[in-house]
Scaffold this active site. Structure first.
Site, mmCIF file in Angstrom:
data_model
loop_
_atom_site.group_PDB
_atom_site.id
_atom_site.type_symbol
_atom_site.label_atom_id
_atom_site.label_comp_id
_atom_site.label_asym_id
_atom_site.label_seq_id
_atom_site.Cartn_x
_atom_site.Cartn_y
_atom_site.Cartn_z
ATOM 1 N N GLY A 149 -8.271 -3.344 0.927
ATOM 2 C CA GLY A 149 -9.556 -2.688 0.748
ATOM 3 C C GLY A 149 -9.496 -1.839 -0.505
ATOM 4 O O GLY A 149 -8.742 -2.126 -1.448
ATOM 5 N N ARG A 175 -10.675 -13.998 0.083
ATOM 6 C CA ARG A 175 -11.769 -13.812 -0.867
ATOM 7 C C ARG A 175 -11.166 -13.716 -2.268
ATOM 8 O O ARG A 175 -9.947 -13.728 -2.435
ATOM 9 C CB ARG A 175 -12.563 -12.545 -0.547
ATOM 10 C CG ARG A 175 -11.787 -11.243 -0.685
ATOM 11 C CD ARG A 175 -12.706 -10.053 -0.468
ATOM 12 N NE ARG A 175 -12.028 -8.794 -0.741
ATOM 13 C CZ ARG A 175 -11.348 -8.096 0.152
ATOM 14 N NH1 ARG A 175 -11.223 -8.557 1.387
ATOM 15 N NH2 ARG A 175 -10.786 -6.940 -0.188
ATOM 16 N N ARG A 231 -1.302 3.188 9.296
ATOM 17 C CA ARG A 231 -1.222 3.962 10.525
ATOM 18 C C ARG A 231 0.071 3.605 11.248
ATOM 19 O O ARG A 231 0.524 2.455 11.179
ATOM 20 C CB ARG A 231 -2.420 3.687 11.440
ATOM 21 C CG ARG A 231 -3.689 4.363 10.937
ATOM 22 C CD ARG A 231 -3.558 5.883 10.956
ATOM 23 N NE ARG A 231 -4.678 6.533 10.299
ATOM 24 C CZ ARG A 231 -4.674 6.859 9.017
ATOM 25 N NH1 ARG A 231 -3.653 6.562 8.260
ATOM 26 N NH2 ARG A 231 -5.718 7.481 8.492
ATOM 27 N N HIS A 278 2.845 12.200 7.044
ATOM 28 C CA HIS A 278 1.434 11.804 7.003
ATOM 29 C C HIS A 278 0.652 12.683 6.013
ATOM 30 O O HIS A 278 -0.285 13.402 6.389
ATOM 31 C CB HIS A 278 0.795 11.877 8.387
ATOM 32 C CG HIS A 278 -0.438 11.029 8.502
ATOM 33 N ND1 HIS A 278 -0.858 10.481 9.680
ATOM 34 C CD2 HIS A 278 -1.357 10.637 7.574
ATOM 35 C CE1 HIS A 278 -1.975 9.792 9.489
ATOM 36 N NE2 HIS A 278 -2.284 9.868 8.208
ATOM 37 N N GLY A 280 -0.528 11.286 3.001
ATOM 38 C CA GLY A 280 -1.106 10.391 2.010
ATOM 39 C C GLY A 280 -2.385 10.916 1.398
ATOM 40 O O GLY A 280 -2.624 10.769 0.204
#
Length: 340
Positions: A149, A175, A231, A278, A280
């Site tokens: 993404g 894609r 995650r 965590h 990021g």
């Protein structure tokens, strides 16, 4: 109540956000015990950042006039169960565009630090030991990005100057992208054996929970590096430990399962693993981008224009299916997640 009036709840002081429309009453609320005003008057709710799910959901039950929920996270699953009582037509928007730079920087940091042996050198410095020798480099490596993404694309943008041998992209469906073809998740078994570095940026959904499990990890080549900025539950922790203990794989993890990682957990001291807590999306890049997003969204809302980044509309996407939504994420603040 028109779109141009009513209360807006913000986790930042309104005076710190440039370009806010003047027609709203701005109420600052960042998860405190007492509410700044009657929730029934709120038409636009910007959720607190890095607060618990319970705190975030608490005012929603009283927001009978609500039109927009704007999260400051890439994902929205921390809202699951809290949207059931909202009026139909409430738009739920994520923070696409806010976390890409910060998360991509950390993905690159974890990759480079792991390949160049930085964790061992830091521990050596603590013991006054000189760890010379040859170490890995990112140059010439085959990198596989799983979850292509906006964050995955930002990761690739930062990889390009490092002369990687190849960069291969994987998303939920195939894609074309500006840098080349994107493969479907179904192609992973074929692609994994060729990758020196696998970077996980995928959202946490029912399809990706435990994605990096026994079979996935077994297909990775000996000595390959797994980087997780997605995650924790995207990776099967026990399966990963089984590969780390004999030293077959390396890992760099910004997220873990469980999280936070409790004292005494075997992942803390497994060989060849680098763990960050965590962080990021928790960088100086967050706040200015978050404030610009809020100003843009409120400007559009005040003008009666469609808000951006809408990932769910109450009454159209039943809240009970939120966990399967392609934008849903796994832990309460989803601070640096991505979605296709």
């Amino acid at each position: 109540m028109t779109a141009a009036t009513g209360d807006v709840w913000l986790p930042f002081p309104a005076e710190e956000i440039e370009g806010l429309p003047t027609s709203f009453r701005y109420r600052r609320w960042d998860g405190e015990e007492s509410f700044p005003a009657d929730p029934a008057d709120c038409v636009f709710y910007v959720t607190p950042y890095m607060k618990s799910r319970t705190v975030t959901l608490r005012p929603l039950a009283g927001m009978s006039a609500l039109r927009v929920v704007q999260t400051l996270t890439a994902g929205i699953d921390h809202l699951a169960g809290g949207l059931d009582g909202l009026p139909a037509g409430v738009r739920v928007c994520n923070a696409r565009g806010v976390h890409e730079a910060s998360t991509a920087e950390l993905a690159l940091t974890l990759t480079l630090a792991s390949l160049r042996g930085i964790p061992g050198m830091v521990r050596g410095q603590d013991r006054e030991e000189w760890h010379g020798g040859f170490y890995g480099a990112l140059a010439d490596k085959a990198v596989l990005i799983v979850g292509y993404g906006s964050i995955g694309a930002a990761v690739e943008d930062r990889l390009l100057p490092f002369e990687c041998g190849t960069v291969t992209r994987v998303a939920r469906s195939a894609r074309e992208a500006p840098h080349g073809p994107v493969h479907a998740l179904a192609d992973l078994p074929r692609l994994l054996p060729d990758a020196d570095v696998v970077i996980l940026c995928t959202p946490l959904t029912e399809d990706t929970r435990g994605l990096a499990g026994t079979g996935f990890l077994a297909r990775m080549k000996d000595g390959a590096l797994l980087v997780n900025v997605a995650r924790g539950p995207v990776v099967d922790t026990e399966a990963l430990l089984a590969e780390l203990r004999p030293g077959r794989l390396h890992a760099a993890l910004d997220v873990t399962d469980p999280e936070p990682l409790p004292p005494g957990h075997p992942l803390w001291h497994a060989p060849n693993v680098l763990i960050t807590p965590h962080v990021g999306g928790s960088s100086s890049a967050f706040e200015p981008r978050a404030k610009r997003l809020v100003a843009r969204q409120l400007t559009r809302f005040a003008a009666g224009e469609p808000v951006d980044n809408t990932v769910l509309v109450t009454g159209q996407t039943p809240p009970h299916t939120l966990r399967n939504h392609p934008y849903a994420r796994g832990v309460h603040h989803a601070l640096d997640g991505d979605a296709e």
